[in-house]
Design an enzyme around this catalytic site. Structure first.
Site, PDB file in Angstrom:
ATOM      1  N   GLU A 185      60.798  45.184 -20.418  1.00 58.55           N
ATOM      2  CA  GLU A 185      61.304  45.702 -19.131  1.00 58.55           C
ATOM      3  C   GLU A 185      62.000  47.020 -19.426  1.00 58.55           C
ATOM      4  O   GLU A 185      61.978  47.506 -20.557  1.00 58.55           O
ATOM      5  CB  GLU A 185      62.259  44.701 -18.456  1.00 58.55           C
ATOM      6  CG  GLU A 185      63.495  44.378 -19.248  1.00 58.55           C
ATOM      7  CD  GLU A 185      64.450  43.417 -18.521  1.00 58.55           C
ATOM      8  OE1 GLU A 185      64.414  43.312 -17.291  1.00 58.55           O
ATOM      9  OE2 GLU A 185      65.263  42.770 -19.219  1.00 58.55           O
ATOM     10  N   ARG A 187      69.343  33.619  -7.919  1.00 54.89           N
ATOM     11  CA  ARG A 187      69.455  34.178  -9.282  1.00 54.89           C
ATOM     12  C   ARG A 187      70.905  34.156  -9.755  1.00 54.89           C
ATOM     13  O   ARG A 187      71.179  33.890 -10.926  1.00 54.89           O
ATOM     14  CB  ARG A 187      68.893  35.604  -9.319  1.00 54.89           C
ATOM     15  CG  ARG A 187      68.852  36.151 -10.750  1.00 54.89           C
ATOM     16  CD  ARG A 187      68.134  37.476 -10.850  1.00 54.89           C
ATOM     17  NE  ARG A 187      68.822  38.522 -10.125  1.00 54.89           N
ATOM     18  CZ  ARG A 187      68.376  39.759  -9.979  1.00 54.89           C
ATOM     19  NH1 ARG A 187      67.209  40.101 -10.500  1.00 54.89           N
ATOM     20  NH2 ARG A 187      69.060  40.653  -9.312  1.00 54.89           N
ATOM     21  N   LEU A 192      65.001  40.054 -17.298  1.00 54.61           N
ATOM     22  CA  LEU A 192      65.604  39.677 -16.027  1.00 54.61           C
ATOM     23  C   LEU A 192      64.491  39.471 -14.991  1.00 54.61           C
ATOM     24  O   LEU A 192      63.653  40.359 -14.816  1.00 54.61           O
ATOM     25  CB  LEU A 192      66.558  40.778 -15.543  1.00 54.61           C
ATOM     26  CG  LEU A 192      67.334  40.369 -14.298  1.00 54.61           C
ATOM     27  CD1 LEU A 192      68.481  39.442 -14.684  1.00 54.61           C
ATOM     28  CD2 LEU A 192      67.856  41.576 -13.553  1.00 54.61           C
ATOM     29  N   LYS A 216      71.939  37.552 -15.685  1.00 56.18           N
ATOM     30  CA  LYS A 216      72.397  38.892 -15.274  1.00 56.18           C
ATOM     31  C   LYS A 216      73.873  39.016 -15.648  1.00 56.18           C
ATOM     32  O   LYS A 216      74.770  38.919 -14.797  1.00 56.18           O
ATOM     33  CB  LYS A 216      72.136  39.108 -13.775  1.00 56.18           C
ATOM     34  CG  LYS A 216      72.051  40.581 -13.402  1.00 56.18           C
ATOM     35  CD  LYS A 216      71.374  40.765 -12.056  1.00 56.18           C
ATOM     36  CE  LYS A 216      71.485  42.171 -11.507  1.00 56.18           C
ATOM     37  NZ  LYS A 216      70.954  43.243 -12.341  1.00 56.18           N
ATOM     38  N   TYR A 229      76.696  39.146 -12.558  1.00 60.21           N
ATOM     39  CA  TYR A 229      76.743  40.011 -11.378  1.00 60.21           C
ATOM     40  C   TYR A 229      75.400  40.034 -10.658  1.00 60.21           C
ATOM     41  O   TYR A 229      74.391  39.532 -11.167  1.00 60.21           O
ATOM     42  CB  TYR A 229      77.163  41.435 -11.776  1.00 60.21           C
ATOM     43  CG  TYR A 229      76.082  42.270 -12.448  1.00 60.21           C
ATOM     44  CD1 TYR A 229      75.681  42.007 -13.755  1.00 60.21           C
ATOM     45  CD2 TYR A 229      75.456  43.312 -11.779  1.00 60.21           C
ATOM     46  CE1 TYR A 229      74.700  42.764 -14.379  1.00 60.21           C
ATOM     47  CE2 TYR A 229      74.470  44.089 -12.391  1.00 60.21           C
ATOM     48  CZ  TYR A 229      74.095  43.801 -13.689  1.00 60.21           C
ATOM     49  OH  TYR A 229      73.118  44.552 -14.294  1.00 60.21           O
ATOM     50  N   HIS A 250      88.388  32.524 -27.445  1.00 60.30           N
ATOM     51  CA  HIS A 250      86.944  32.491 -27.178  1.00 60.30           C
ATOM     52  C   HIS A 250      86.557  31.255 -26.365  1.00 60.30           C
ATOM     53  O   HIS A 250      85.652  31.299 -25.546  1.00 60.30           O
ATOM     54  CB  HIS A 250      86.145  32.489 -28.490  1.00 60.30           C
ATOM     55  CG  HIS A 250      86.142  33.810 -29.194  1.00 60.30           C
ATOM     56  ND1 HIS A 250      87.269  34.403 -29.686  1.00 60.30           N
ATOM     57  CD2 HIS A 250      85.124  34.664 -29.477  1.00 60.30           C
ATOM     58  CE1 HIS A 250      86.965  35.557 -30.248  1.00 60.30           C
ATOM     59  NE2 HIS A 250      85.667  35.740 -30.131  1.00 60.30           N
TER      60      HIS A 250
HETATM   61  N1  PDD Z   1      69.644  46.192 -12.442  1.00 54.48           N
HETATM   62  N2  PDD Z   1      65.979  44.414 -15.473  1.00 54.48           N
HETATM   63  C1  PDD Z   1      67.235  44.821 -15.740  1.00 54.48           C
HETATM   64  C2  PDD Z   1      67.711  44.800 -17.158  1.00 54.48           C
HETATM   65  C3  PDD Z   1      68.071  45.262 -14.686  1.00 54.48           C
HETATM   66  O1  PDD Z   1      69.322  45.639 -14.945  1.00 54.48           O
HETATM   67  C4  PDD Z   1      67.553  45.291 -13.356  1.00 54.48           C
HETATM   68  C5  PDD Z   1      68.373  45.740 -12.186  1.00 54.48           C
HETATM   69  C6  PDD Z   1      66.239  44.861 -13.139  1.00 54.48           C
HETATM   70  C7  PDD Z   1      65.618  44.848 -11.762  1.00 54.48           C
HETATM   71  O2  PDD Z   1      66.090  43.747 -11.005  1.00 54.48           O
HETATM   72  P1  PDD Z   1      66.161  43.798  -9.404  1.00 54.48           P
HETATM   73  O3  PDD Z   1      64.791  44.160  -8.925  1.00 54.48           O
HETATM   74  O4  PDD Z   1      66.556  42.425  -9.026  1.00 54.48           O
HETATM   75  O5  PDD Z   1      67.178  44.852  -9.045  1.00 54.48           O
HETATM   76  C8  PDD Z   1      65.477  44.422 -14.219  1.00 54.48           C
HETATM   77  C9  PDD Z   1      70.601  46.494 -11.397  1.00 54.48           C
HETATM   78  C10 PDD Z   1      70.049  47.217 -10.226  1.00 54.48           C
HETATM   79  C11 PDD Z   1      71.831  47.123 -12.015  1.00 54.48           C
HETATM   80  O6  PDD Z   1      72.200  46.693 -13.096  1.00 54.48           O
HETATM   81  O7  PDD Z   1      72.443  47.998 -11.401  1.00 54.48           O
END
Ligand code: PDD
Length: 292
Positions: free
Chosen positions: A184, A51, A208, A152, A32, A107
């Site tokens: 993170e 990405r 990520l 992601k 996603y 699977h």
């Molecule tokens: N998540 N790390 C993780 C584990 C994340 O889920 C996210 C963002 C980020 C930041 O990435 P970005 O700057 O590209 O939004 C880092 C989104 C917003 C979500 O899962 O809703």
């Protein structure tokens, strides 16, 4: 009623249905993106689509749409939900691609997968003004996720559990620690400021590569603010002058309390104030069509 896009159709959210045999539902087999749009203009779209491509490559699933087709769908979903957004028309779009459904649960990949594509949008709430005076609190937790956090993936159960554990502790985010290093947040990237230097862990499979993170580094470079992509020891976090977390929906948020202890003087710091101004200027440039 919000309008969503599902497999070639725009329809009211309550009428959108996927098969119970969808591999997203059965296995969490999908990826996603979350992309903000300011004044109806998608923010850093090319970076998000790159990405997405990397995530699809990571799970060995072909991209069902061209970048042009993605943009058309995202723009259309934003347009159809315009009346749900406030006067400034700030929304975030969520897109999800799964490996689709097969006749039986297996699977192994289906021989000819037909990916399922789902897109919806939500209004973005204005940043809370209290953030600038108070910041948020966070706690550190063991990173219990898998080894490919650069993908992601929709399989977010560890992130969900970690985020809930933070909330149960009265904290707004969990900072995840692996082998003694902070990696993170549960849904954000992390920055630490020490003696004026903006530091963030280097890219790798363990985290990520956040679009907001990369923009913060780009802005630091452009405005000659010292920065370093370097490992950050979890034990050193309390010596930080500032800690921030970043994400597309939350922008750059100062963490003023970690594990119940104040960071710096317990208030958002001066480097955060400079960076959030640069970030908001960039955002306004996107809104006005000067940048993308
Ligand atoms: N998540 N790390 C993780 C584990 C994340 O889920 C996210 C963002 C980020 C930041 O990435 P970005 O700057 O590209 O939004 C880092 C989104 C917003 C979500 O899962 O809703």
């Amino acid at each position: 009623m919000p309008t969503v896009y599902l497999n070639g159709h725009y329809l009211p959210a309550e009428q959108a249905c996927v098969s119970v045999m969808d591999r997203g539902f059965l296995f969490g087999d999908g990826v996603y993106e979350v992309i903000p749009a300011y004044g109806g203009r998608l923010f850093r779209l090319a970076h998000h689509l790159q990405r997405l491509q990397n995530s699809l490559d990571g799970i060995r699933l072909g991209n069902p749409l061209s970048d042009h087709a993605w943009q058309e769908i995202l723009d259309e979903v934003l347009k159809r939900n315009r009346d749900r957004a406030g006067s400034d028309n700030d929304q975030s779009v969520y897109l999800q691609v799964t490996r689709g459904s097969a006749a039986k649960r297996d699977h192994l990949f289906p021989e000819e997968p037909v990916p399922a594509v789902f897109v919806f949008s939500n209004p973005i709430a204005k940043p809370d003004p209290q953030l600038a005076t108070r910041g948020i609190s966070a706690i550190t937790l063991d990173d219990i996720r898998w080894q490919y956090c650069n993908i992601k993936a929709i399989t977010l159960l560890p992130n969900v559990l970690l985020r809930q554990q933070a909330a149960d502790h009265g904290a707004a985010e969990a900072l995840l620690v692996r082998n003694g290093k902070v990696i993170e947040g549960s849904a954000s990237n992390v920055f630490v400021v020490r003696e004026g230097v903006i530091m963030t862990p280097p890219r790798g499979e363990q985290m990520l590569p956040g679009i907001t993170r990369d923009l913060v580094l780009e802005l630091a470079e452009r405005h000659a603010l010292p920065y370093d992509e370097t490992d950050i020891e979890a034990d050193s976090l309390h010596q930080a002058d500032e800690i921030w977390v970043t994400s597309s929906t939350r922008e750059i948020v100062p963490v003023t309390k970690l594990n119940d202890l104040a960071i710096g003087d317990g208030r958002p710091g001066p480097v955060w104030k400079s960076m959030i101004e640069l970030y908001r200027d960039y955002k306004e440039a996107v809104r006005n069509g000067i940048r993308s």
